[in-house]
Motif scaffolding. Structure first.
Motif, short mmCIF file in Angstrom:
data_model
loop_
_atom_site.label_atom_id
_atom_site.label_comp_id
_atom_site.label_asym_id
_atom_site.label_seq_id
_atom_site.Cartn_x
_atom_site.Cartn_y
_atom_site.Cartn_z
N PRO A 180 5.35 17.97 -17.13
CA PRO A 180 4.26 17.04 -17.48
C PRO A 180 4.72 15.58 -17.49
N GLU A 181 5.93 15.36 -17.94
CA GLU A 181 6.41 13.97 -18.03
C GLU A 181 6.54 13.33 -16.64
N THR A 182 7.10 14.09 -15.69
CA THR A 182 7.24 13.50 -14.34
C THR A 182 5.87 13.33 -13.69
N ALA A 183 4.95 14.23 -14.00
CA ALA A 183 3.59 14.11 -13.45
C ALA A 183 2.97 12.77 -13.89
N VAL A 184 3.13 12.46 -15.16
CA VAL A 184 2.56 11.21 -15.68
C VAL A 184 3.35 10.01 -15.16
N ARG A 185 4.69 10.15 -15.16
CA ARG A 185 5.53 9.04 -14.68
C ARG A 185 5.19 8.68 -13.24
N ASP A 186 5.08 9.70 -12.39
CA ASP A 186 4.81 9.43 -10.98
C ASP A 186 3.40 8.88 -10.75
N SER A 187 2.47 9.34 -11.56
CA SER A 187 1.11 8.77 -11.46
C SER A 187 1.14 7.30 -11.84
N ARG A 188 1.88 7.01 -12.88
CA ARG A 188 2.01 5.62 -13.32
C ARG A 188 2.63 4.75 -12.22
N ALA A 189 3.60 5.33 -11.53
CA ALA A 189 4.27 4.57 -10.46
C ALA A 189 3.27 4.19 -9.37
N CYS A 190 2.36 5.11 -9.06
CA CYS A 190 1.36 4.80 -8.03
C CYS A 190 0.36 3.77 -8.52
N ILE A 191 0.01 3.83 -9.78
CA ILE A 191 -0.87 2.81 -10.34
C ILE A 191 -0.21 1.44 -10.22
N GLU A 192 1.07 1.39 -10.57
CA GLU A 192 1.78 0.11 -10.52
C GLU A 192 1.88 -0.41 -9.09
N HIS A 193 2.06 0.50 -8.14
CA HIS A 193 2.13 0.05 -6.75
C HIS A 193 0.82 -0.62 -6.33
N VAL A 194 -0.30 0.02 -6.65
CA VAL A 194 -1.58 -0.59 -6.28
C VAL A 194 -1.73 -1.94 -6.97
N ARG A 195 -1.30 -2.02 -8.22
CA ARG A 195 -1.37 -3.30 -8.94
C ARG A 195 -0.56 -4.37 -8.22
N SER A 196 0.54 -3.95 -7.60
CA SER A 196 1.41 -4.93 -6.92
C SER A 196 0.78 -5.42 -5.62
N ILE A 197 -0.03 -4.61 -4.96
CA ILE A 197 -0.63 -5.07 -3.70
C ILE A 197 -2.04 -5.60 -3.88
N ASP A 198 -2.69 -5.27 -4.99
CA ASP A 198 -4.08 -5.68 -5.21
C ASP A 198 -4.29 -5.78 -6.73
N PRO A 199 -3.78 -6.86 -7.33
CA PRO A 199 -3.68 -6.93 -8.80
C PRO A 199 -5.00 -6.69 -9.54
N LYS A 200 -6.11 -7.15 -8.95
CA LYS A 200 -7.39 -6.99 -9.65
C LYS A 200 -8.17 -5.77 -9.14
N PHE A 201 -7.50 -4.93 -8.36
CA PHE A 201 -8.17 -3.76 -7.77
C PHE A 201 -9.46 -4.17 -7.04
N GLU A 202 -9.36 -5.23 -6.26
CA GLU A 202 -10.56 -5.72 -5.57
C GLU A 202 -10.95 -4.84 -4.39
N LEU A 203 -9.94 -4.33 -3.69
CA LEU A 203 -10.23 -3.43 -2.57
C LEU A 203 -9.70 -2.03 -2.86
N ILE A 204 -8.50 -1.96 -3.39
CA ILE A 204 -7.85 -0.68 -3.65
C ILE A 204 -7.75 -0.45 -5.16
N THR A 205 -8.12 0.76 -5.57
CA THR A 205 -8.04 1.12 -6.98
C THR A 205 -7.24 2.42 -7.10
N PRO A 206 -6.30 2.50 -8.01
CA PRO A 206 -5.63 3.79 -8.21
C PRO A 206 -6.56 4.73 -8.98
#
Lengths: 458, 458
Positions: A180-206
């Motif tokens: 469960p911990e890695t499942a959450v950790r890896d999901s968080r990593a993908c959220i952070e990646h989207v934040r890095s390419i589209d900070p306000k989630f204007e086009l891409i949203t995790p």
């Protein structure tokens, strides 16, 4: 990203309500540098006057021909981008054996980024070519490949919700979250990646994506529920698609009051949750979904192809539950929302054979689900799904075929055949029943041209 | 009409049995000047050796590329050519109101030969482009327009059964036979016309066509039964499509034991009768149809679109009744038998949701219905539907799309996407679920090339 101001001229069709299409011939829509609709002019008598509107003198003009119209971009609220190579391959299997035979081996191979790149580039190009301006994707469990999907959507300009799939049990050894911990950790990593390419989630949203209750331990569901609460990022999963699956959930979660309660108990059943399928929901579950304002993605092609069942959409709509359409590739065989809308009509007729005529969905209703309904499912009803001032220009130009006077030639513009004399409602019905990507000659997202048919010359 | 001898090279796929596809890679088929298959060579090691076969040195060679295969032409056993302009237009109507609202006004207008010419030219071109090498047409009541349809099929080279529609009651004043005698007289005139353009019915065959029992007086049905007996010309009609229609027949023919008996009592239920729909047949009726060896045209798209019902095809097949597929344009929205085969699979899954998994039709089975099954329905199982020596070369070349290494480009060759690694069965499944007329790059009837995709270069 700024675009050139543009004025679109011609006939505009969109859904006014669930039951009503609004058809606006001889109209003009101005789209500003941010891709936002700045004005809507009805009944334009002199198109050249539009160009002289103060501030719009240098705008590009895009005119729809007589047998063409502008329609809102489609919204696919449930599609497994990673499963696209399997579209059309499932034989006579049903959900649980289909997963093990076809799906997990393919998804498991997304450790290869070059493979992921090939498939994801293809899916995004194809869905755009079908007029899908917004897609809610399931990717795989792999962080790099999921992040790549987000990058590709951004580069190609498709509005997308990109979900890393979480699954930490009842999955093959070669394809599962460690715990469960890695499942959450890896999901968080993908959220952070989207934040890095589209900070306000204007086009891409995790989007937080537990695969479905049978694949997730209670601990991982709870962890994802907390992540949802902490980040406010939306969620998606499957629910009640198949009878064996429903029985399995009952067995795996003996303390939960229902399948729907499994998600509710873990903090996942909120207004930002998209539930795909919803074929076998009890009365109590439907009431709970309505109370939580969770959203439903109806996937009729998949439900038929996998013999899952026929969802009772009329009942969900009558309760005021929000419904959109999902292609569910590759349980569904087609990445086209136009095909899915057609299947929604056809499946509703099979339901009507059981439940009576009230179950039938009309042309207007399935087009609503494909646009406004989908927009509400993804929480963007103020931005997409229709043509109003202040909304983004997410749109497609639809060109219908016209039959020559002698009936010869012109087979290459697609399958829709206008013989002349059809009214606009009949034109739209013909498009819905007989159209395909050949009719979608141009597609825009936030004012940016993201697809153009090779044979189309504006 | 003689054609140039030709040798076809590549992969050939056809149905061996109802359950089994036969896939023959690296093979060659030689077609003689009469359009008849003269030889079939399996496992050709050296394609150039084929050219040196005595007597075949000057033959044309047509090679299928690696992602292409030859497949028998499709057989549409039920299509209303005159209704084609209405494809996709029916709203939420059901059979009887649909006839009055949409169908009769259109069919009634075929007093105009220029209108008939435009529409019939279009239908024949379109069905050919979908790979339909044989079509069983309902025209209208009009003799000149029906004869024109026969002429157009002959000119364009489509194998066709052309039926003048008979209807002398419960039809609008502007569109009905005057009385039973004129119904028979006009049907006879159309038979004679076909005899004048194709004396041995080698390409075009007339077909006696009472619309359906509610539209025909008993006298006209009897008259047509006698005409059938006298001429040996085949027959076609509708049966048991919709519950209200079944009730109406019971009311109109109080003395008949059943709907099927209405036709049997008039001498029309023979082995040369094609019955379209057959959704609500009683046990006794199915037994009678089996005894008479009458044939069934299954029209799943139409049955769903008009909410008619879901035919129990597994039961008919288990009884040994002969079944083919019909597009039933414009109750059906598409003139494509590939789409109809897809719908046959999907509808069988809805039946399976009620009756159990045994009802499901497989890829192999629906392709059989689309080819061999249809051939048996029209009584040409020795000539068409498969690739055996002595059969006519009625075939299509199917080209599937292949995805480039980077997933970019190539959206224009159609929707089937091969990623590499698919076996032939998976390729065929992808074609069936995601293919369309863009995959049918060339079509032959009796060895004559009758359609070629504009973008295809052999």
């Amino acid at each position: 990203m700024a675009v050139r101001k543009a004025i679109y001229l011609g006939t505009f069709v969109h859904c006014k309500t669930l039951q009503e299409l609004e058809i606006c011939p001889n109209s003009a829509i101005g789209v500003d540098e941010m891709g936002v609709i700045a004005f809507v002019d009805r009944h334009v008598k002199d198109p050249s006057s539009i160009k002289s509107r103060p501030g719009w003198e240098d705008a590009e003009t895009v005119a729809a021909s007589e047998s063409s119209f502008f329609f809102p971009g489609f919204i696919d609220t449930h599609i497994h981008a990673s499963q696209y190579p399997n579209a059309g391959i499932f034989g006579n299997s049903t959900l649980l054996d289909w997963l093990n035979t076809y799906t997990f081996p393919l998804e498991g191979s997304f450790t290869s980024l070059s493979k992921a790149s090939r498939i994801y580039n293809r899916v995004v190009s194809r869905t755009l070519s079908h007029g899908t301006t917004t897609a809610t994707y399931h990717a795989t469990i792999h962080v790099p490949a999921t992040n790549l999907l987000a990058d590709i959507c951004k580069r190609k300009g498709q509005r997308a919700f990109v979900g890393r799939v979480c699954m930490d049990r009842m999955s093959p050894d070669y394809y599962r979250d460690e715990n469960p911990e890695t499942a959450v950790r890896d999901s968080r990593a993908c959220i952070e990646h989207v934040r890095s390419i589209d900070p306000k989630f204007e086009l891409i949203t995790p989007v937080i994506t537990p695969r479905f209750a049978p694949s997730c331990s209670e601990a991982s569901l709870r962890g994802l529920g907390e992540l949802h609460k902490e980040t406010g990022v939306p969620c998606q999963t499957h629910i009640s698609e198949n009878k064996s699956e429903v029985a399995l959930v009952k067995e795996l979660f003996p303390k939960a009051k229902s399948y729907t309660h499994v998600y509710d108990d873990c903090g996942l059943l909120t207004s930002k949750m998209i539930l795909a399928h919803a074929v076998y929901l009890s009365e109590e579950e439907r009431a709970l979904i309505k109370t939580r304002d969770a959203k439903i993605s109806h996937c009729p092609a998949s439900n038929t192809a996998l013999t899952s069942g026929a969802a009772r959409i009329r009942d969900l709509l009558d309760r005021g539950i929000t419904v959109g359409l999902g292609t569910d590739v590759s349980g569904g065989y087609s990445p086209s929302i136009l095909e899915e809308a057609r299947q929604a009509m056809l499946v509703s007729r099979h339901v009507a054979m059981q439940d009576g005529d009230g179950a039938k969905l009309s042309t207007e209703e399935v087009l609503y689900l494909a646009t406004r309904g989908g927009a509400r499912v993804v929480g963007l009803e103020d931005k997409i799904g229709g043509f109003e001032v202040g909304m983004d220009w997410d749109a497609q130009m639809v060109r219908l075929g016209t039959v020559s006077g002698d009936g010869q030639g012109g087979l290459d513009t697609g399958l829709v055949e206008l013989f002349g004399g059809e009214d606009w409602n009949e034109c739209v019905a013909k498009w819905l029943y007989t159209g395909d990507d050949r009719n979608t000659v141009a597609v825009w997202v936030k004012g940016r041209l993201v697809h153009q048919l090779a044979t189309y010359r504006p």
